[in-house]
Every structure is written in C-alpha cells, then in structure tokens.
Design an enzyme around this catalytic site. Structure first.
Site, PDB file in Angstrom:
ATOM      1  N   ASN A 196      -1.919  -8.910 -11.149  1.00  0.00           N
ATOM      2  CA  ASN A 196      -0.947  -9.954 -11.518  1.00  0.00           C
ATOM      3  C   ASN A 196      -1.436 -11.384 -11.292  1.00  0.00           C
ATOM      4  OD1 ASN A 196      -0.647  -9.576  -8.765  1.00  0.00           O
ATOM      5  ND2 ASN A 196       1.579  -9.684  -8.785  1.00  0.00           N
TER       6      ASN A 196
ATOM      7  N   GLU B  65      -1.060  -6.516   1.890  1.00  0.00           N
ATOM      8  CA  GLU B  65      -0.132  -7.431   1.199  1.00  0.00           C
ATOM      9  C   GLU B  65       0.538  -6.601   0.114  1.00  0.00           C
ATOM     10  OE1 GLU B  65       0.523 -10.495   1.993  1.00  0.00           O
ATOM     11  OE2 GLU B  65      -1.139 -11.011   3.327  1.00  0.00           O
TER      12      GLU B  65
ATOM     13  N   CYS C  15       4.878 -10.380  -6.518  1.00  0.00           N
ATOM     14  CA  CYS C  15       5.476  -9.787  -5.316  1.00  0.00           C
ATOM     15  C   CYS C  15       6.528 -10.723  -4.741  1.00  0.00           C
ATOM     16  CB  CYS C  15       4.393  -9.520  -4.280  1.00  0.00           C
ATOM     17  SG  CYS C  15       3.401 -10.990  -3.964  1.00  0.00           S
TER      18      CYS C  15
ATOM     19  N   GLU D 264      -2.450 -14.139   4.813  1.00  0.00           N
ATOM     20  CA  GLU D 264      -3.512 -14.744   4.013  1.00  0.00           C
ATOM     21  C   GLU D 264      -3.199 -16.226   3.836  1.00  0.00           C
ATOM     22  OE1 GLU D 264      -3.815 -12.138   0.504  1.00  0.00           O
ATOM     23  OE2 GLU D 264      -5.490 -11.167   1.521  1.00  0.00           O
TER      24      GLU D 264
HETATM   25  P1  NAP Z   1      -1.297  -1.018  -7.501  1.00  0.00           P
HETATM   26  O1  NAP Z   1      -1.049  -0.016  -8.532  1.00  0.00           O
HETATM   27  O2  NAP Z   1      -1.024  -0.674  -6.086  1.00  0.00           O
HETATM   28  O3  NAP Z   1      -2.816  -1.473  -7.676  1.00  0.00           O
HETATM   29  C1  NAP Z   1      -3.392  -2.464  -6.879  1.00  0.00           C
HETATM   30  C2  NAP Z   1      -4.860  -2.180  -6.707  1.00  0.00           C
HETATM   31  O4  NAP Z   1      -4.999  -0.936  -6.022  1.00  0.00           O
HETATM   32  C3  NAP Z   1      -5.619  -2.045  -7.998  1.00  0.00           C
HETATM   33  O5  NAP Z   1      -6.890  -2.609  -7.849  1.00  0.00           O
HETATM   34  C4  NAP Z   1      -5.713  -0.551  -8.181  1.00  0.00           C
HETATM   35  O6  NAP Z   1      -6.822  -0.139  -8.925  1.00  0.00           O
HETATM   36  C5  NAP Z   1      -5.894  -0.115  -6.746  1.00  0.00           C
HETATM   37  N1  NAP Z   1      -5.592   1.296  -6.507  1.00  0.00           N
HETATM   38  C6  NAP Z   1      -4.696   2.083  -7.143  1.00  0.00           C
HETATM   39  N2  NAP Z   1      -4.751   3.346  -6.653  1.00  0.00           N
HETATM   40  C7  NAP Z   1      -5.710   3.346  -5.685  1.00  0.00           C
HETATM   41  C8  NAP Z   1      -6.249   4.334  -4.818  1.00  0.00           C
HETATM   42  N3  NAP Z   1      -5.803   5.584  -4.830  1.00  0.00           N
HETATM   43  N4  NAP Z   1      -7.227   3.985  -3.968  1.00  0.00           N
HETATM   44  C9  NAP Z   1      -7.699   2.729  -3.931  1.00  0.00           C
HETATM   45  N5  NAP Z   1      -7.235   1.739  -4.744  1.00  0.00           N
HETATM   46  C10 NAP Z   1      -6.242   2.039  -5.601  1.00  0.00           C
HETATM   47  O7  NAP Z   1      -0.484  -2.354  -7.767  1.00  0.00           O
HETATM   48  P2  NAP Z   1      -0.448  -3.228  -9.087  1.00  0.00           P
HETATM   49  O8  NAP Z   1       0.481  -2.578 -10.036  1.00  0.00           O
HETATM   50  O9  NAP Z   1      -1.813  -3.563  -9.552  1.00  0.00           O
HETATM   51  O10 NAP Z   1       0.157  -4.584  -8.525  1.00  0.00           O
HETATM   52  C11 NAP Z   1       1.492  -4.808  -8.390  1.00  0.00           C
HETATM   53  C12 NAP Z   1       1.926  -4.600  -6.948  1.00  0.00           C
HETATM   54  O11 NAP Z   1       1.201  -5.492  -6.106  1.00  0.00           O
HETATM   55  C13 NAP Z   1       3.379  -4.949  -6.746  1.00  0.00           C
HETATM   56  O12 NAP Z   1       3.966  -4.002  -5.904  1.00  0.00           O
HETATM   57  C14 NAP Z   1       3.308  -6.314  -6.077  1.00  0.00           C
HETATM   58  O13 NAP Z   1       4.448  -6.624  -5.324  1.00  0.00           O
HETATM   59  C15 NAP Z   1       2.089  -6.175  -5.246  1.00  0.00           C
HETATM   60  N6  NAP Z   1       1.553  -7.503  -4.888  1.00  0.00           N
HETATM   61  C16 NAP Z   1       1.667  -7.909  -3.595  1.00  0.00           C
HETATM   62  C17 NAP Z   1       1.211  -9.168  -3.233  1.00  0.00           C
HETATM   63  C18 NAP Z   1       1.329  -9.644  -1.821  1.00  0.00           C
HETATM   64  O14 NAP Z   1       0.636 -10.597  -1.470  1.00  0.00           O
HETATM   65  N7  NAP Z   1       2.178  -9.062  -0.990  1.00  0.00           N
HETATM   66  C19 NAP Z   1       0.617  -9.987  -4.195  1.00  0.00           C
HETATM   67  C20 NAP Z   1       0.513  -9.533  -5.498  1.00  0.00           C
HETATM   68  C21 NAP Z   1       0.981  -8.274  -5.829  1.00  0.00           C
HETATM   69  P3  NAP Z   1      -6.696   0.287 -10.465  1.00  0.00           P
HETATM   70  O15 NAP Z   1      -6.407  -0.940 -11.225  1.00  0.00           O
HETATM   71  O16 NAP Z   1      -8.041   0.824 -10.777  1.00  0.00           O
HETATM   72  O17 NAP Z   1      -5.601   1.294 -10.547  1.00  0.00           O
END
Ligand code: NAP
Length: 484
Positions: free
Chosen positions: A158, A257, A291, A465
């Site tokens: 994102n 995060e 997020c 962070e």
């Molecule tokens: P996601 O599905 O959890 O993916 C995030 C990252 O994790 C991607 O690089 C993904 O790789 C990787 N990943 C997925 N499965 C994995 C596994 N089994 N082992 C290791 N890595 C794995 O989340 P998203 O849909 O990309 O992002 C949205 C989420 O991020 C939302 O919940 C949002 O709230 C959260 N977010 C939090 C913050 C914060 O600072 N708190 C900031 C931004 C976003 P792939 O792309 O290869 O699947």
C-alpha cells in the site's frame, strides 16, 4: 519521462550482493496496473536458493558495515534523501503505475518516504550509551548500543516506498545489513530504490532486495536461519502472527506493524468543517487502503446529520479514475480480491440496515474502482465495524455520551490509531488517555510523521518506526561492568 521510458529503465532483477541477477530458475512475476489490469513489467521471482544467497550477502557484509563511521552512514542516507527528492516525479509515477494511487498522493508518499532518510541521517550520529556507578560504589557501568545485525524486512503494497524507507533508514543509521522483500504487487518502486542506494554508494551486501511469488517457502528458511538477528514486518495481522510463531524458535528480535481499525470521533463541540477535512484525509488517503484509514466514524447525535451531509458532498465531488490523470483524486483498489471484499462489506452493512448516502458500488469498465461511499445508521454487528475495510467506504454511527463513544472506539482487537475532533482541552486529555491505541490524532486526520514514533498496541503489533524510538529497534544494549 513517459511511462514506457520509466518502466524501461526500472530494474527488474534480484538485487543481491550489490549486483542485479535473474532468479536461479528463471521465474518471474507479472506486475499489473490496477487501473487497467494490464501487465506493466515482469520482475525476477526469487527461489529458496536466491533467498539464501541474499542472506549470505547480508551476513558477509555485516561486520565491516558495523565499523563504518556513523557520519558516513548518515551521509549515505542524506545523499539518498536528496536523490529521491530530485527524482520525485519518477518515483511518484512508478508508484501510481503499480499501486494505483493518484499522482499527487504518490508525490506525498515520496516526500514522506524520503524524509525517513533525512531523519535517520541525523539520528545515525546520535547513538549514545551511558556511564554510571553501581549503587554500592564498587563498579562502573558502561552501557553501549550496537547494531542488532542482519535483518529481514517484509513490506506491504500500500505504501511501496515509505514502508521500505522507514525500515531501511534506521537500519543503515544503526549499522545493520538487510534483506528486503517487497510485496509482489508492487516490487518496482523498491527495486528502483535499491538502484538509487547503490548509486549513492551503499556498500554491496548491505541492502539486498528480492521479490518472490513463492513467499512463504522463501521467507521461512530465512526467518529460521540462526544468522538472522531481526525480523521487521509491515502487513496484515494474520500473516504477522504466523511470522511471530516462526521467529519464536530462535527468539529473533521482532517488530510488527500490523492492521488497524481506526475510530474517528466527532464530539459536539468540534469544528465540523475541520472534522470533514480531517475525515477526507483519514478516509481517502490511499483510497482507504491504509492501516491508519478511519474505519469507523463515531459522531455525536447532535451533529451527525450535518457531518454526514457535508462529508457525503465532499465524497461525491471526488474524481475516480487512473491515478496518472491530473484531475483524478481516487484511484483503483489494488486487485479484484480487494474490490470484491469492499463490495461484500458494503452489502453486509446494507443487509443489516445501513443506509447508503452516496456510492456503494463499483465503477469503470476495467480496473478495480469503487465509488467513494458514505453509509449511515450502521449497526454495531456489521462486519465492517470489526474488519479493516481497506477501501473508500465511510460508515457512520452515532453516540450520545463521551464514555460510550470511547468504549465503542476501544471495542476492537486492533489498537493502531484513533482520531478525535473536539475544541475542549479537558475532553482532549480525557479522551487521549482513555483510547487504547498507539497513536491518537486530535483535530488532525493524519498522524504519520518520520519524527514521531509510529506503531500500535494490541493486535496492531509492537515496535515503533520513526522518531527517536525508531533507531532503537535496530540496536542492542550491551553493558560492561568495570571494577576500578
Ligand atoms: P499481507 O498480505 O500481510 O502482506 C504483507 C507482506 O507480507 C507482503 O510482502 C507479503 O508478500 C508478505 N507475506 C504474505 N504471506 C507471507 C508469509 N507466509 N511469509 C512471509 N511473508 C508473507 O498484507 P498486505 O495485504 O500486503 O497489506 C495490507 C495490510 O498491511 C493491512 O492489514 C494493513 O493494515 C497493514 N499495514 C500496516 C501498517 C502499519 O504500519 N501498521 C502499514 C501499512 C499496512 P506477498 O506480496 O508475496 O504476498
């Protein structure tokens, strides 16, 4: 520079040990433009072997890198800050192409993302320890901070630039080497950043970037490799939990995060126009795919109708389309799955009695567009009050008493950020103290700032962070006891 020229010069390989290479099995990932569904580029997809090579490079570079003087590490970050700023238009266009957000918002992310490098270039030279005398006077304590060591960074799609720079910045400042894995939907921005860091002189092996479509299989051996010292993850709560479990075996230092479910409270004494401005920012930044996105609007019953009418008028005035077009303010969602999920959440709320003031449906012939939506009378049991919406949908619920509003705000397993609009100082203090969140925005719809500690409590994770706290995540404390 036009789109084709920019894509033509953006690296598409694996960046390992200061060199670009193909995947060891030749596999690639297609990167899609979410506004059109068309393929923008194909990037190398790392194998398990490539992942190990990236960690080998980070481990090999660690000792020498930790001895590079702090000022030099800081100067590298400063140069990178300046070069990103100089190339802001290119980074912004690349982000808009692969992620979809409008160009103006991508430029905002470039500024925000680059600022982490400037902030941590200044923090690199402020790493300090302590000298003290034991209570019985018999010993002296020398306390020092040292780099944690090789770090694995996993980032979401994102914020393709900033979610990386807020990890890379403090790691470089602290003297850690790293392997970074960007999300497979948006690897191009991070590959361009790796190229830029190489150009400014970050030594080979310090930063390694690998995208992969075989995510779990490539990441797990790194997380369980005893040479890895830290894991930092930004992404969803379910994936975060599974990574914490994987990292437990060797008790890795971990920063998480994770997801949010931000409440946005509007009290009766609020400046309503300012609250609507804040609501637009908190809801519509990144099309709601943040997020920090306001997920639930809790508005006092005396001002709810006026707030909803003004908010809906602003949402209706938004222009939906491909983010590269100048007048567009709302881009597409990231993919079909995201679009389907937002539609299902709106349908569920509607079935349970919510009213659609504006929007409520998809739009456009191609790409993943959802209309800016305002819902009122949203019941507490609607799925979108519990789950991250991750789309341009604003559900409004009313309240009559402050205590009940705070209780509703806290009624979530998440605890990343909450927003409140009020002009009363006493209420500001009472509400800020009572909210169970890592961050609170008072009369502002955005809290992210490289100079402030970003992070959550509860199931939004742990670690911070940015701010002076951000570098501590990459440092270990050692104390030396000396008998004089
Ligand atoms: P996601 O599905 O959890 O993916 C995030 C990252 O994790 C991607 O690089 C993904 O790789 C990787 N990943 C997925 N499965 C994995 C596994 N089994 N082992 C290791 N890595 C794995 O989340 P998203 O849909 O990309 O992002 C949205 C989420 O991020 C939302 O919940 C949002 O709230 C959260 N977010 C939090 C913050 C914060 O600072 N708190 C900031 C931004 C976003 P792939 O792309 O290869 O699947």
């Amino acid at each position: 520079m036009n789109e084709q020229e920019l894509l033509g010069k953006t690296p598409t390989g694996l960046f390992i040990g200061g060199e670009w290479r193909s995947s060891s099995d030749g596999a690639t990932i297609d990167v899609e433009d979410p506004a059109t569904g068309k393929t923008l580029a194909s990037v190398a997809s790392a194998t398990v072997e490539d992942g190990k090579a990236a960690l080998d490079a980070a481990v090999a570079a660690q000792d020498e890198w930790s001895r590079v003087p702090p000022r030099e590490r800081g100067e590298l970050l400063r140069s990178a800050f300046e070069l990103i700023t100089e190339r802001a238009d290119e980074f912004a266009l690349l982000m808009t192409l692969e992620m979809g957000k409008p160009l103006a918002q991508s430029k905002g992310e470039v500024t925000y993302g680059a600022e982490f490098f400037r902030w941590f270039s200044e923090e690199a030279v402020r790493i300090a320890g302590r000298w003290s005398t034991s209570p019985d006077g018999k010993a002296r304590f020398m306390t020092m901070k040292q780099p944690v060591g090789p770090t694995l960074m996993i980032t979401p799609w994102n914020f393709p630039l900033a979610m990386g720079t807020r990890k890379i910045g403090p790691a470089i400042a602290a003297g850690c080497t790293m392997v970074l894995k960007p999300a497979q939907q948006t690897p191009l921005t991070m590959l361009a950043l790796a190229d830029l860091l190489h150009e400014v002189g970050v030594p080979k092996g310090v930063l390694n970037v690998i995208a992969t479509s075989n995510t779990g299989d490539v990441m797990e051996p790194l997380i369980t490799d005893p040479r890895l010292r830290k894991l930092t993850f930004t992404g969803s709560t379910p994936v975060g939990k599974s990574l914490v479990k994987q990292s437990a075996d060797q008790l890795l230092r971990v920063s998480m995060e994770l997801g949010g479910n931000a409440p946005f409270l509007v009290f009766p004494d609020a400046d309503l126009d300012a609250a609507v401005d804040g609501a637009m920012l908190a809801k519509m930044r990144n099309m709601g795919e943040a997020c920090t996105a306001a997920n639930r609007f809790l508005v006092h019953e005396d001002v709810a109708d006026e707030f909803a009418a003004k908010f809906a008028a602003r949402m209706e005035a938004e222009v939906v389309g491909r983010g590269t077009e100048t007048d567009v303010t709302v881009g597409p969602l990231i993919d079909q799955k995201a679009l389907d999920k937002v539609g299902e959440l709106v349908d569920d709320a509607r079935k349970r009695g919510a009213s659609v003031v504006t929007g409520g449906e998809t739009t456009g012939d191609a790409g993943y567009f959802f209309k800016p939506t305002v819902l009122t009378d949203v019941p507490a049991d609607a799925d979108l009050t519990r789950e991250e919406i991750f789309g341009p949908v604003a559900p409004i619920t009313t309240f009559s008493e402050d205590d009940k509003a705070v209780a509703m705000a806290n009624d979530t397993e998440y605890g990343l950020v909450a927003y409140a609009y009020t002009t009363d100082l006493g209420r500001t203090i009472r509400v800020s103290e009572a909210l169970h969140f890592g961050m609170v925005g008072i009369n502002q719809g955005i809290v992210s700032n490289p100079a402030a500690p970003f992070g959550g409590v509860k199931q939004s994770g742990f670690g911070r962070e940015g701010g002076p706290e951000g570098i501590d995540e990459y440092l270990s404390v050692k104390y030396v006891g000396i008998a004089p």
